[in-house]
Each structure stands twice: as structure tokens, then as C-alpha cells.
Write a protein that holds these residues in place. Structure first.
Motif, PDB file in Angstrom:
ATOM      1  N   LEU A   1       0.479  -0.616   0.066  1.00  0.00           N
ATOM      2  CA  LEU A   1      -0.175   0.362   0.604  1.00  0.00           C
ATOM      3  C   LEU A   1       1.081   1.026   0.591  1.00  0.00           C
ATOM      4  N   ASP A   2       2.110   1.298   0.508  1.00  0.00           N
ATOM      5  CA  ASP A   2       3.122   2.089   0.331  1.00  0.00           C
ATOM      6  C   ASP A   2       3.365   2.431  -0.646  1.00  0.00           C
ATOM      7  N   SER A   3       2.871   1.819  -2.411  1.00  0.00           N
ATOM      8  CA  SER A   3       3.551   2.242  -3.478  1.00  0.00           C
ATOM      9  C   SER A   3       2.626   3.186  -4.389  1.00  0.00           C
ATOM     10  N   ASP A   4       3.044   3.374  -5.280  1.00  0.00           N
ATOM     11  CA  ASP A   4       2.312   4.209  -5.576  1.00  0.00           C
ATOM     12  C   ASP A   4       0.539   3.169  -6.416  1.00  0.00           C
ATOM     13  N   ILE A   5      -0.272   3.202  -5.872  1.00  0.00           N
ATOM     14  CA  ILE A   5      -1.427   2.624  -5.806  1.00  0.00           C
ATOM     15  C   ILE A   5      -2.399   3.466  -6.095  1.00  0.00           C
ATOM     16  N   ALA A   6      -2.459   4.350  -6.564  1.00  0.00           N
ATOM     17  CA  ALA A   6      -3.598   5.793  -6.468  1.00  0.00           C
ATOM     18  C   ALA A   6      -4.119   5.696  -8.188  1.00  0.00           C
ATOM     19  N   ASP A   7      -4.083   4.295  -8.805  1.00  0.00           N
ATOM     20  CA  ASP A   7      -4.682   4.865  -9.841  1.00  0.00           C
ATOM     21  C   ASP A   7      -5.173   2.960 -10.439  1.00  0.00           C
ATOM     22  N   VAL A   8      -4.145   2.197  -8.876  1.00  0.00           N
ATOM     23  CA  VAL A   8      -4.972   0.880  -8.952  1.00  0.00           C
ATOM     24  C   VAL A   8      -5.908   0.629  -9.284  1.00  0.00           C
ATOM     25  N   THR A   9      -6.909  -0.106  -9.178  1.00  0.00           N
ATOM     26  CA  THR A   9      -8.513  -0.987  -8.401  1.00  0.00           C
ATOM     27  C   THR A   9      -8.276  -1.292  -7.436  1.00  0.00           C
ATOM     28  N   PHE A  10      -9.603  -1.214  -6.455  1.00  0.00           N
ATOM     29  CA  PHE A  10      -9.818  -1.921  -5.389  1.00  0.00           C
ATOM     30  C   PHE A  10      -9.247  -3.421  -5.439  1.00  0.00           C
ATOM     31  N   GLU A  11     -10.446  -3.681  -6.568  1.00  0.00           N
ATOM     32  CA  GLU A  11     -10.072  -4.769  -6.581  1.00  0.00           C
ATOM     33  C   GLU A  11      -8.450  -5.751  -6.694  1.00  0.00           C
ATOM     34  N   GLU A  12      -7.831  -5.280  -7.965  1.00  0.00           N
ATOM     35  CA  GLU A  12      -6.457  -5.526  -8.041  1.00  0.00           C
ATOM     36  C   GLU A  12      -5.492  -5.359  -6.503  1.00  0.00           C
ATOM     37  N   LEU A  13      -5.714  -4.235  -5.593  1.00  0.00           N
ATOM     38  CA  LEU A  13      -4.954  -3.899  -4.590  1.00  0.00           C
ATOM     39  C   LEU A  13      -5.465  -5.135  -3.619  1.00  0.00           C
ATOM     40  N   GLY A  14      -6.429  -6.396  -3.712  1.00  0.00           N
ATOM     41  CA  GLY A  14      -7.201  -7.263  -3.027  1.00  0.00           C
ATOM     42  C   GLY A  14      -8.177  -6.825  -1.858  1.00  0.00           C
ATOM     43  N   TYR A  15      -8.807  -5.712  -2.111  1.00  0.00           N
ATOM     44  CA  TYR A  15      -9.551  -5.533  -1.557  1.00  0.00           C
ATOM     45  C   TYR A  15     -11.567  -5.143  -2.301  1.00  0.00           C
ATOM     46  N   ASP A  16     -11.915  -6.364  -1.029  1.00  0.00           N
ATOM     47  CA  ASP A  16     -13.848  -5.992  -2.418  1.00  0.00           C
ATOM     48  C   ASP A  16     -14.549  -5.554  -1.936  1.00  0.00           C
ATOM     49  N   SER A  17     -16.118  -5.492  -2.804  1.00  0.00           N
ATOM     50  CA  SER A  17     -16.511  -4.358  -2.634  1.00  0.00           C
ATOM     51  C   SER A  17     -16.764  -4.302  -0.799  1.00  0.00           C
ATOM     52  N   LEU A  18     -17.288  -5.056  -0.236  1.00  0.00           N
ATOM     53  CA  LEU A  18     -17.564  -5.215   0.588  1.00  0.00           C
ATOM     54  C   LEU A  18     -16.378  -4.332   1.850  1.00  0.00           C
ATOM     55  N   ALA A  19     -14.962  -4.276   1.542  1.00  0.00           N
ATOM     56  CA  ALA A  19     -14.120  -3.598   1.902  1.00  0.00           C
ATOM     57  C   ALA A  19     -14.012  -2.122   1.978  1.00  0.00           C
ATOM     58  N   VAL A  20     -14.914  -1.997   0.628  1.00  0.00           N
ATOM     59  CA  VAL A  20     -15.084  -0.258  -0.050  1.00  0.00           C
ATOM     60  C   VAL A  20     -16.106   0.048   0.556  1.00  0.00           C
ATOM     61  N   LEU A  21     -17.114  -0.837   0.690  1.00  0.00           N
ATOM     62  CA  LEU A  21     -18.494  -0.168   1.475  1.00  0.00           C
ATOM     63  C   LEU A  21     -18.066   0.243   2.489  1.00  0.00           C
ATOM     64  N   GLU A  22     -16.819  -0.649   3.675  1.00  0.00           N
ATOM     65  CA  GLU A  22     -16.954  -0.204   5.156  1.00  0.00           C
ATOM     66  C   GLU A  22     -15.512   0.904   5.088  1.00  0.00           C
ATOM     67  N   VAL A  23     -14.570   0.975   4.199  1.00  0.00           N
ATOM     68  CA  VAL A  23     -14.414   2.392   3.836  1.00  0.00           C
ATOM     69  C   VAL A  23     -14.960   3.006   3.726  1.00  0.00           C
ATOM     70  N   ALA A  24     -16.044   3.326   3.100  1.00  0.00           N
ATOM     71  CA  ALA A  24     -17.269   4.772   3.286  1.00  0.00           C
ATOM     72  C   ALA A  24     -17.622   4.946   3.808  1.00  0.00           C
ATOM     73  N   ALA A  25     -18.210   3.628   4.590  1.00  0.00           N
ATOM     74  CA  ALA A  25     -18.690   4.046   5.768  1.00  0.00           C
ATOM     75  C   ALA A  25     -17.615   4.854   6.749  1.00  0.00           C
ATOM     76  N   LYS A  26     -16.611   4.538   7.001  1.00  0.00           N
ATOM     77  CA  LYS A  26     -15.706   4.708   8.261  1.00  0.00           C
ATOM     78  C   LYS A  26     -15.829   6.284   7.410  1.00  0.00           C
ATOM     79  N   LEU A  27     -15.654   6.509   6.709  1.00  0.00           N
ATOM     80  CA  LEU A  27     -15.247   8.335   5.685  1.00  0.00           C
ATOM     81  C   LEU A  27     -16.246   8.917   6.277  1.00  0.00           C
ATOM     82  N   GLN A  28     -17.335   8.816   6.105  1.00  0.00           N
ATOM     83  CA  GLN A  28     -18.603   9.215   6.285  1.00  0.00           C
ATOM     84  C   GLN A  28     -18.931   9.855   8.067  1.00  0.00           C
TER      85      GLN A  28
END
Length: 86
Positions: A28-55
Motif C-alpha cells: 500500500l505504500d507504493s504508487d496505488i493511486a490508479d490501481v483498482t481496489f480489486e487489484e489491491l485485494g479489497y472486495d466491494s464489502l471492504a470498499v463499503l466499509e471504507v466508505a462508511a468510515k469516511l462518512q
């Protein structure tokens, strides 16, 4: 996090680690800006959890269906920053 009205990629990295941990095969400390969350190993549920935390922490509303349109860390940070300014 998000001091002075700006949400950074480093802020997002911290949240990704908190919500879903580090995927073993991704630096995650590399240049991940344009790498998809899926490629980073985060599924849609993980992204929803991140969104909830941001909210909860920033007060930025991120509808569940909006996360599908935010496939990369750059897209998500841009989305958050646009709403922080508004």
C-alpha cells in the motif's frame, strides 16, 4: 486525517489498513493511486466499509451505489475532496 480540508492518499491508506488490513501481495505504500481496489485485494464489502468510515469521520456522504463508480484510490480521494470543499 483530512486536515485543512484535504483528504490525501495517505489518509486513505490508513483507513484501508484499519478497515480491511493489508493484502499480503500488495504494498500500500507504493504508487496505488490508479490501481483498482480489486487489484489491491479489497472486495466491494471492504470498499463499503471504507466508505462508511469516511462518512462517520468526515461527514462525507458516499451512497453505496457510488462506490461502484469509484474503482481506484484516486477516484475515491477525488470524490471525498470534492465533497469536503462543497
Amino acid at each position: 486525517m483530512a486536515e485543512s480540508g484535504s483528504f490525501t492518499l495517505d489518509d486513505l491508506r490508513e483507513i484501508l489498513r484499519t478497515c480491511a488490513g493489508d493484502a499480503e501481495s500488495v504494498d500500500l505504500d507504493s504508487d496505488i493511486a490508479d490501481v483498482t481496489f480489486e487489484e489491491l485485494g479489497y472486495d466491494s464489502l471492504a470498499v463499503l466499509e471504507v466508505a462508511a468510515k469516511l462518512q462517520n469521520h468526515l461527514g462525507v456522504v458516499i451512497p453505496d451505489d457510488a462506490t461502484e463508480q469509484l474503482p481506484t484510490p484516486r477516484a475515491l480521494t477525488d470524490y471525498v475532496n470534492l465533497r469536503l470543499v462543497a
